[in-house]
Design a protein around this motif. Structure first.
Motif, PDB file in Angstrom:
ATOM      1  N   UNK A 103      40.790  39.694  55.599  1.00 33.74           N
ATOM      2  CA  UNK A 103      40.341  39.008  54.511  1.00 33.74           C
ATOM      3  C   UNK A 103      41.170  38.805  53.511  1.00 33.74           C
ATOM      4  N   UNK A 104      41.361  37.477  52.786  1.00 38.12           N
ATOM      5  CA  UNK A 104      42.284  37.213  51.533  1.00 38.12           C
ATOM      6  C   UNK A 104      41.722  36.464  50.845  1.00 38.12           C
ATOM      7  N   UNK A 105      41.872  36.463  49.345  1.00 37.05           N
ATOM      8  CA  UNK A 105      41.189  35.713  48.365  1.00 37.05           C
ATOM      9  C   UNK A 105      42.196  34.921  48.009  1.00 37.05           C
ATOM     10  N   UNK A 106      41.784  33.525  48.032  1.00 38.62           N
ATOM     11  CA  UNK A 106      42.410  32.199  47.554  1.00 38.62           C
ATOM     12  C   UNK A 106      41.635  31.735  46.571  1.00 38.62           C
ATOM     13  N   UNK A 107      42.014  31.621  45.139  1.00 39.03           N
ATOM     14  CA  UNK A 107      41.338  31.176  44.072  1.00 39.03           C
ATOM     15  C   UNK A 107      42.121  30.476  43.097  1.00 39.03           C
ATOM     16  N   UNK A 119      38.271  44.163  43.114  1.00 38.77           N
ATOM     17  CA  UNK A 119      38.148  45.296  42.782  1.00 38.77           C
ATOM     18  C   UNK A 119      36.245  45.608  42.951  1.00 38.77           C
ATOM     19  N   UNK A 120      35.782  44.663  42.583  1.00 38.67           N
ATOM     20  CA  UNK A 120      34.031  44.608  42.818  1.00 38.67           C
ATOM     21  C   UNK A 120      33.877  44.692  44.312  1.00 38.67           C
ATOM     22  N   UNK A 121      34.603  44.026  45.096  1.00 36.42           N
ATOM     23  CA  UNK A 121      34.566  43.717  46.635  1.00 36.42           C
ATOM     24  C   UNK A 121      34.997  44.565  47.410  1.00 36.42           C
ATOM     25  N   UNK A 122      35.834  45.752  46.792  1.00 36.01           N
ATOM     26  CA  UNK A 122      36.607  46.816  47.491  1.00 36.01           C
ATOM     27  C   UNK A 122      37.944  46.106  48.446  1.00 36.01           C
ATOM     28  N   UNK A 123      38.655  45.073  47.720  1.00 35.07           N
ATOM     29  CA  UNK A 123      39.535  44.564  48.586  1.00 35.07           C
ATOM     30  C   UNK A 123      40.834  45.116  47.683  1.00 35.07           C
ATOM     31  N   UNK A 124      42.185  44.918  48.300  1.00 38.30           N
ATOM     32  CA  UNK A 124      43.262  45.363  47.605  1.00 38.30           C
ATOM     33  C   UNK A 124      43.539  44.611  46.322  1.00 38.30           C
ATOM     34  N   UNK A 125      44.351  45.141  45.392  1.00 39.45           N
ATOM     35  CA  UNK A 125      44.768  44.624  44.116  1.00 39.45           C
ATOM     36  C   UNK A 125      45.994  43.832  44.267  1.00 39.45           C
ATOM     37  N   UNK A 126      46.704  43.666  45.272  1.00 44.18           N
ATOM     38  CA  UNK A 126      47.917  42.989  45.383  1.00 44.18           C
ATOM     39  C   UNK A 126      47.781  41.307  45.387  1.00 44.18           C
ATOM     40  N   UNK A 159      51.513  40.228  53.663  1.00 48.72           N
ATOM     41  CA  UNK A 159      51.474  41.419  52.853  1.00 48.72           C
ATOM     42  C   UNK A 159      50.489  41.476  51.536  1.00 48.72           C
ATOM     43  N   UNK A 160      50.117  40.367  51.002  1.00 50.07           N
ATOM     44  CA  UNK A 160      49.142  40.379  49.913  1.00 50.07           C
ATOM     45  C   UNK A 160      47.632  40.412  50.423  1.00 50.07           C
ATOM     46  N   UNK A 161      47.016  40.470  49.244  1.00 49.47           N
ATOM     47  CA  UNK A 161      45.697  40.530  49.412  1.00 49.47           C
ATOM     48  C   UNK A 161      45.007  39.221  48.844  1.00 49.47           C
ATOM     49  N   UNK A 162      45.782  38.367  48.365  1.00 56.51           N
ATOM     50  CA  UNK A 162      45.312  37.136  48.054  1.00 56.51           C
ATOM     51  C   UNK A 162      46.393  36.354  46.903  1.00 56.51           C
ATOM     52  N   UNK A 163      45.704  35.140  46.407  1.00 54.45           N
ATOM     53  CA  UNK A 163      46.570  34.517  45.517  1.00 54.45           C
ATOM     54  C   UNK A 163      45.557  33.887  44.417  1.00 54.45           C
ATOM     55  N   UNK A 164      46.082  33.856  43.358  1.00 55.20           N
ATOM     56  CA  UNK A 164      45.380  33.267  42.171  1.00 55.20           C
ATOM     57  C   UNK A 164      45.842  32.316  41.333  1.00 55.20           C
ATOM     58  N   UNK A 165      45.062  31.418  40.685  1.00 53.85           N
ATOM     59  CA  UNK A 165      45.797  30.260  40.065  1.00 53.85           C
ATOM     60  C   UNK A 165      46.480  29.322  40.840  1.00 53.85           C
ATOM     61  N   UNK A 166      45.812  29.270  42.042  1.00 55.35           N
ATOM     62  CA  UNK A 166      46.472  28.254  42.947  1.00 55.35           C
ATOM     63  C   UNK A 166      45.784  26.867  42.794  1.00 55.35           C
ATOM     64  N   UNK A 167      46.480  25.907  43.480  1.00 50.32           N
ATOM     65  CA  UNK A 167      46.148  24.323  43.468  1.00 50.32           C
ATOM     66  C   UNK A 167      45.712  24.177  44.956  1.00 50.32           C
ATOM     67  N   UNK A 168      44.963  22.991  45.033  1.00 51.28           N
ATOM     68  CA  UNK A 168      44.468  22.678  46.386  1.00 51.28           C
ATOM     69  C   UNK A 168      45.495  22.721  47.574  1.00 51.28           C
ATOM     70  N   UNK A 169      46.576  22.265  47.127  1.00 55.25           N
ATOM     71  CA  UNK A 169      47.773  22.101  48.184  1.00 55.25           C
ATOM     72  C   UNK A 169      48.371  23.398  48.736  1.00 55.25           C
ATOM     73  N   UNK A 170      48.142  24.341  47.714  1.00 52.37           N
ATOM     74  CA  UNK A 170      48.515  25.773  47.965  1.00 52.37           C
ATOM     75  C   UNK A 170      47.595  26.196  49.036  1.00 52.37           C
ATOM     76  N   UNK A 171      46.361  25.968  48.940  1.00 48.22           N
ATOM     77  CA  UNK A 171      45.386  26.449  49.924  1.00 48.22           C
ATOM     78  C   UNK A 171      45.642  26.194  51.458  1.00 48.22           C
TER      79      UNK A 171
END
Length: 278
Positions: A103-107, A119-126, A159-171
């Motif tokens: 599972x990866x976070x994309x936001x 941290x709240x959902x017990x995912x990695x901090x990378x 290798x990472x746990x997700x991405x932040x500050x992304x735009x729709x094209x990045x998703x």
């Protein structure tokens, strides 16, 4: 009124006050709204400190600005929203990993908010920023996306746990890169900005309360809040697939048994006929 645009991350409206004065107001991402303000150099550090302090506690922010008589934008204030993850999210992520689904976070939210949510959902901090991600083709045509996307960026995304500050094209590009690496990719979302990635994923899941665009682009539409049903659907689907595989294996083996039986039977009869003829 200009509705929210995920590319510029703000909305804008033109109003007329009680005094007859016409002015504009805008609401959107703090960094975007701050960039419009004439006095951004004076208030930039203070606003950044406020945003970082709130983001570190998982509080989302939107900034509001308006134009004055000189026609320039000035910051009017900061709106705060507490949007914690649902109670079942942590268990859902743990169950997904238990069944071999990463599972990866994309936001599009602030990096600190993404890390606090992780941290709240017990995912990695990378959690990474989008600077290292590929760019969408200038033509805007998905067919022009290179076939080497998975080779060039797949390791970074895995290798990472997700991405932040992304735009729709990045998703969209993240989903495309993972698919090029041979992974079966599912995507969840609820907004217009998620629609392209939902459409490109092998399984697009529109969550409860999603926009019409997200629903139309998805393969599954959840009618109840929460994502736990996705894991249940995955388990049921694997059970159905295993039953189909077992049935096909049985039918193939049974067919081969009949083929060999008739082959040896015919061969035996043929041999006996030759011997009798001689």
């Amino acid at each position: 009124y200009s509705p929210f645009d995920p590319k510029i991350k703000r909305t804008e409206a033109k109003l007329v006050g009680p005094d007859g004065l016409e002015f504009k107001v805008t609401k959107g991402a703090p960094n975007v709204v701050l960039g419009l303000c004439k006095n951004k150099d004076k208030i930039g550090e203070e606003v950044a400190n406020i945003i970082e302090d709130l983001a570190g506690r998982g509080i989302r922010c939107l900034s509001v600005a308006r134009t004055l008589a000189d026609g320039n934008w000035y910051m009017a204030g900061i709106l705060t929203f507490l949007d914690p993850p649902r109670p079942d999210t942590k268990v859902t992520i743990a169950r997904s990993k238990e069944y071999g689904v990463d599972v990866k976070m994309i936001t599009g939210d602030h990096l600190l908010i993404a890390k606090e949510m992780a941290r709240m959902v017990n995912m990695g901090q990378n959690i990474l920023m989008p600077e290292g991600l590929p760019k969408f083709p200038e033509s805007g045509n998905p067919k022009d996306i290179p076939s080497t996307l998975g080779r060039d960026y797949g390791d970074l995304m895995l290798s990472c746990d997700g991405f932040a500050h992304v735009y729709p094209e990045h998703k969209y590009l993240i989903v495309e890169a993972l698919r090029q690496r041979g992974y079966t990719c599912a995507m969840t979302g609820d907004g217009v900005n998620d629609a392209p990635a939902l459409k490109r994923a092998d399984v697009g899941v529109a969550v409860h309360g999603a926009t019409d665009a997200a629903r139309a682009a998805s393969d599954m539409v959840l009618t109840e809040p929460g994502l736990s049903v996705v894991v249940d659907a995955m388990i049921i689907a694997r059970g159905v697939f295993q039953r189909m595989l077992s049935f096909l294996t049985y039918r193939v083996s049974a067919t081969l048994q009949l083929v060999f039986f008739f082959f040896f039977a015919c061969t035996s009869v043929a041999i006996r006929s030759v011997i009798a003829f001689n």
